[in-house]
Design a protein around this motif. Sequence first.
Motif, short mmCIF file in Angstrom:
data_model
loop_
_atom_site.label_atom_id
_atom_site.label_comp_id
_atom_site.label_asym_id
_atom_site.label_seq_id
_atom_site.Cartn_x
_atom_site.Cartn_y
_atom_site.Cartn_z
N GLU A 57 10.76 5.88 -0.19
CA GLU A 57 11.86 5.21 -0.14
C GLU A 57 11.71 3.56 -0.27
N TYR A 58 10.38 3.30 -0.03
CA TYR A 58 10.20 1.54 -0.06
C TYR A 58 10.35 1.08 -1.26
N VAL A 59 9.81 2.05 -2.47
CA VAL A 59 9.81 1.62 -3.58
C VAL A 59 11.22 1.38 -4.11
N THR A 110 0.75 -1.24 -0.03
CA THR A 110 0.07 0.11 0.02
C THR A 110 0.80 1.20 0.06
N PHE A 111 2.14 1.35 0.28
CA PHE A 111 2.91 2.17 0.51
C PHE A 111 3.47 2.72 -0.72
N LEU A 158 1.06 -1.74 -6.62
CA LEU A 158 0.17 -1.45 -5.46
C LEU A 158 -0.99 -2.35 -5.08
N LYS A 159 -1.28 -2.35 -3.85
CA LYS A 159 -2.26 -3.30 -3.38
C LYS A 159 -3.73 -2.74 -4.10
N ASP A 160 -3.99 -1.70 -4.46
CA ASP A 160 -5.09 -1.26 -5.08
C ASP A 160 -5.30 -1.39 -6.65
N ALA A 161 -4.16 -2.11 -7.22
CA ALA A 161 -4.13 -2.55 -8.43
C ALA A 161 -5.33 -3.64 -8.69
N PRO A 162 -5.93 -3.46 -9.86
CA PRO A 162 -7.00 -4.66 -10.29
C PRO A 162 -6.52 -5.97 -10.16
N PRO A 163 -7.42 -6.79 -9.76
CA PRO A 163 -6.78 -8.30 -9.76
C PRO A 163 -6.19 -8.68 -11.18
N SER A 164 -6.67 -8.25 -12.18
CA SER A 164 -6.11 -8.55 -13.54
C SER A 164 -4.70 -8.38 -13.72
N GLN A 165 -4.35 -6.95 -13.22
CA GLN A 165 -2.95 -6.54 -13.46
C GLN A 165 -1.99 -7.53 -12.29
N LEU A 166 -2.58 -7.48 -11.18
CA LEU A 166 -1.62 -8.57 -10.29
C LEU A 166 -1.35 -9.60 -10.87
N LEU A 167 -2.31 -10.49 -11.50
CA LEU A 167 -2.33 -11.82 -12.06
C LEU A 167 -1.23 -11.55 -13.10
#
Length: 219
Positions: free
Chosen positions: A93-95, A88-89, A108-117
């Motif tokens: 500096e974490y990136v 989520t960050f 990012l965790k708010d990416a749509p599931p299709s993008q994550l997959l």
Amino acid sequence: MTAPIRVLVCDDQMLIRTGLVTIIDAQPDLEVAGECGDGRTAVDLARRLRPDVVLMDVRMPVLDGIEATRLLAGTAVADPVKVLVVTTFNLDEYVYEALRAGASGFLLKDAPPSQLLQGIRTVATGAALLDPDVTRALVGRYAARIRPTGEDPAHLPLTPRELEVLRLIADGRSNGEIAAVLVISPETVKTFVSRILAKLGLRDRVQAVVYAYRHGLAT
């Protein structure tokens, strides 16, 4: 049939971890090899389970995702493990530190599931994945850390079109966006990107961005 891509899910929030596991296991070409809630366990499980990709959160107890990524991409396991950081960050500096640690991608965790997959599949092939918006902000924030070489871009071993594509990569453009700007097909863009990486001896698009800044091809 090819074997499914085996994924280790590491996130300290049970609800998020369960959601990721459910999404991944629903795909015929993906398989959850294991799950855990801290970086130390992720390293231990990766040694034992040998997943193809590790989905890694950043802020976790015992050992954070940055250090866990550094171990997984280094000598802590027999073969370096591909790590896709999902957090989520955003844009801090974490990136930067995750990529320096050897992460193959960042979403990012708010990416749509299709993008994550698709991100998991992309990283599993050995390619790098960096969200275009993250790229733009990342290089904007950390460009000052990258010292230009002073070398004339005209002396680089790239054609004018390849230089043009490299500049667009440094701007954080996706292959689709580059194709639209240059009025060429996405397949042609992929070919250009492969040639650029091969000619310059670069591992992935992240290194290409840094290279472009060092050689005055991005602003």
